[in-house]
Design a protein around this motif. Structure first.
Motif, short mmCIF file in Angstrom:
data_model
loop_
_atom_site.label_atom_id
_atom_site.label_comp_id
_atom_site.label_asym_id
_atom_site.label_seq_id
_atom_site.Cartn_x
_atom_site.Cartn_y
_atom_site.Cartn_z
N GLU A 15 1.01 61.04 19.09
CA GLU A 15 0.81 60.18 18.22
C GLU A 15 -0.24 59.52 17.87
O GLU A 15 -0.92 58.29 19.00
N GLU A 16 -1.52 59.47 17.46
CA GLU A 16 -2.94 58.73 17.08
C GLU A 16 -2.88 57.34 16.46
O GLU A 16 -2.23 57.86 15.23
N LEU A 17 -3.09 56.07 17.14
CA LEU A 17 -3.09 54.99 16.00
C LEU A 17 -4.71 54.99 15.47
O LEU A 17 -5.34 54.41 16.55
N LEU A 18 -4.58 55.25 15.14
CA LEU A 18 -6.46 55.49 14.34
C LEU A 18 -7.54 53.93 13.95
O LEU A 18 -6.65 53.00 13.26
N PRO A 19 -8.78 53.75 14.56
CA PRO A 19 -9.33 52.65 13.48
C PRO A 19 -9.25 52.44 12.45
O PRO A 19 -9.75 54.17 12.14
N PHE A 20 -8.98 51.50 11.48
CA PHE A 20 -9.62 51.80 10.22
C PHE A 20 -10.84 50.47 9.49
O PHE A 20 -11.26 50.29 9.69
N TYR A 382 -0.85 51.64 7.99
CA TYR A 382 0.40 51.31 8.65
C TYR A 382 1.77 51.87 7.86
O TYR A 382 2.05 51.08 9.64
#
Lengths: 383, 262
Positions: A15-20, A382
């Motif tokens: 699971e990737e938590l990507l910056p935005f 998120y």
């Protein structure tokens, strides 16, 4: 055990938590908020200008607050072209693109009258300005007068052409009322009403339009804009861009360009028209169809039973009736140290964007919920 | 002669029985769960763990570290360090194949004496106790606490289990039995929150979660062992403002249980 091991090591998910993109400037003071017709949102803060385009892509135009640039940006009117946003006032033209911005001096000379020009974007995506030209003496009429001037922005300055319409210098201190159509035609409302064609750059044709009833010169119209086959505006000069305080109007003015009929209506009693039948407000938010929106600030009192921070008037310019939509002191707006500095309305989505000393907030006019823009952005990404 | 006093002959005997038994032959009789024969269709056990149970939730929330133009999400999750736990596990024999095999529905209920903490991982080496209070620290959306959140956890679950040998059926007389199961365990914790000033509702979303699990177990006599492991373990990747990527494991479940027939 083999099966278990297989599942543990081969079924393992990633699971990737990507910056935005997160415009942190929206947590600080927001001095001006503008929602353009196509839904583009602009918010000017101490660190620069935040832009959210209709496709929800965003950019932050970083402007050093120690420079004069940012001060120049406050109070600008913003217009949207293809891949460019123009900010305009009498002194500057601000050109915002995805990759940066540039301020240009607007050639505001000492010979120019202190009146606010009108601007539009042409079908060819040009920025066009209507203003008064230089003053000259007319010996025949024994008066000083100024021509009506149409200017096109060439990204370094204005190219202009003067029309054959001349206005006495005595009358040129008031702002021009120009209602632009989409076919290189416009209505110019001064002491007379003209229909102007400006397709040919240096050949501005014009024709006087005479209403079948009423008198143009005694029905001066301000903040006018086209709606269907009508020109609708107000009897008082209001400036929707600077958020000046204590404004009022006495009536709306409507001119049907098809029938030539001039009409208007005064605010009805349900608009709370005091004193002397005028509609008082603190800020003109703009118009959508025949409905004009105004904002009135309510001094917040924590002992108030209504807990309102302000009220948005929806004023029907056709029949003069009003409807109201309170801005309730809910959520973060309940905090006394949060001051509303500027706001604008997104009519299509029933939202208000509120610039405060503690950032930008989104107010849902239907369910009266309020959330900071950044929290909303986080939730979108998120949750 | 095969004796059952040492584990290896026991395992060998069980293997021989397994290979020689008519696993699903035409002669086997199939019995379905029946309330009329509840005593034969029902079995229950007590399980205990001592320092052999560790659970980590999936990512239950996301907080952020901010730069000027970017928000960098960091994961929030809950750790359960179980010191000891007690499990009561009813087993309903849904289908019995002859006298040596069955498929059961097991519904374990566990109470654990455990340290439970809601945590936030800032990078591979910086893990802190998380507080959902509004941030008063510039550059981040969260606050941290100095100590773990509370004590105790509870689990409730349902597993479909294939059993062979001892305990597979009421009639089975094998000296040893095995089982393999899959199911879902729902965890709630902490049961007791350490600090009075903390509102349980503020932590509600971090206090319950589920894990897909698999279990392998062995039974000999009245005593057995089972090992339960999470099957939905997830690697969470998140980016620091420096650009480096951190990995951490979530949805972890490990439990080695000693069981006793009741």
């Amino acid at each position: 055990m083999v099966l278990l091991a297989f599942c543990v090591f081969s079924c393992q998910k990633v699971e990737e938590l990507l910056p935005f993109e997160y415009p942190g400037m929206l947590a600080n003071r927001i001095g001006q908020v503008s929602v353009l017709e196509d839904g583009t949102l602009l918010a000017i803060g101490v660190d620069g200008i935040f832009v959210r385009y209709p496709d929800n892509s965003t950019s932050v135009v970083s402007v050093n607050s120690s420079e004069t640039d940012l001060n120049a940006a406050y109070g600008m009117k913003f217009l949207k072209g293809d891949n460019v946003i123009y900010g305009v006032n009498v002194f500057y033209v601000l050109v915002i693109r995805n990759d940066g911005y540039q301020f240009y001096s607007s050639d505001f000379g000492s010979n120019s009258p202190l009146s606010y020009p009108e601007y539009t974007i042409t079908p060819d995506n040009e920025l066009l300005k209507l203003s008064y030209g230089e003053s000259r003496f007319n010996q025949e009429l024994n008066r000083f007068e100024r021509p009506i001037r149409i200017s096109r922005w060439n990204f370094s300055g204005w190219d202009f052409a003067d029309s054959e319409i001349y206005i006495s210098d005595n009358n040129s201190s008031s702002s021009l009322t120009m209602v632009f159509q989409t076919d290189y035609r416009a209505y110019l409302w001064i002491d007379k009403l003209y229909e102007i064609g400006y397709n040919e750059y240096d050949d501005i044709d014009f024709e006087e339009i005479i209403p079948i009833n009423g008198d143009i010169s005694s029905n001066k119209i301000y903040s006018a804009s086209p709606y269907d086959k009508e020109i609708v505006g107000f009897d008082r000069e209001i400036n929707e861009y600077t958020g000046a305080n204590s404004l009022n109007i006495n009536r709306s003015i409507i001119f049907n360009t098809s029938t030539g009929e001039l009409s208007g209506s005064a605010p009805s009693d349900n608009c709370g028209v005091v004193p002397f039948g005028s509609l008082n407000f603190d800020q003109y938010l703009g118009r959508h169809g025949s409905i004009a929106y105004f904002y009135t600030n309510i001094v917040f009192n924590q002992f108030s039973t209504e807990y309102k921070r302000g009220e948005v008037y929806a004023y029907n310019m056709s029949d003069g009736t009003c409807s109201f939509n309170a801005i309730l002191a809910k959520g973060p707006l309940r905090e006394l140290d949060i001051q509303i500095i500027d706001l604008d309305i997104d009519v299509r989505n029933e939202l208000l964007y509120i610039g405060t000393n503690h950032g930008l907030f989104i107010y849902d006019r239907q369910n009266h919920s309020v959330q900071s823009y950044l929290e909303n952005l986080r939730d979108d990404n998120y949750n | 002669m095969i004796t059952t006093t040492s584990p290896f002959p026991t395992l060998l005997f069980a293997l021989l029985m397994l290979l020689s038994s008519p696993v699903l032959s035409a002669e086997s009789l199939v019995y379905l769960f029946s309330f009329n024969y509840f005593k034969q269709s029902f079995h229950h056990q007590l399980g205990m763990t001592f320092f052999t149970n560790y659970t980590r939730s999936p990512v239950l929330g996301t907080e952020f570290i901010f730069s000027n133009t970017q928000a960098y999400p960091v994961p929030v999750y809950t750790n359960v360090y179980s010191l000891a736990s007690l499990t009561y596990e009813p087993q309903f024999r849904l289908i019995e194949f002859g006298s040596s095999q069955s498929i059961t529905l097991n519904t374990p209920l566990t109470l654990g004496f455990s340290m439970v903490d809601v945590c936030i991982s800032l990078d591979d080496f910086d893990r802190r106790s998380y507080s959902p209070e509004s941030s008063e620290t510039a550059g981040q959306s969260f606050e941290t606490r100095s100590d773990f959140l509370g004590w105790g956890h509870a689990e409730l679950g349902a597993l479909g289990v294939y059993n062979i040998g001892r305990n597979a059926t009421a009639e089975n007389t094998w000296p040893v039995g095995f089982h393999l199961g899959f199911g879902y365990l729902y965890t709630y914790g902490p049961i007791y929150i350490e600090y009075l000033e903390i509102s349980r509702s503020d932590y509600a979303k971090y206090m319950r979660w589920g894990n897909l699990v698999g279990r392998l177990g062995m039974q000999t006599g009245p005593v057995g062992f089972s090992y339960t492991i999470g099957l939905d373990q997830t690697t969470v990747q998140y980016v620091e403002s420096t650009g480096s990527v951190n990995d951490m494991q979530t949805s972890i479940y490990h439990k080695l249980t000693m069981t006793f027939n009741l």
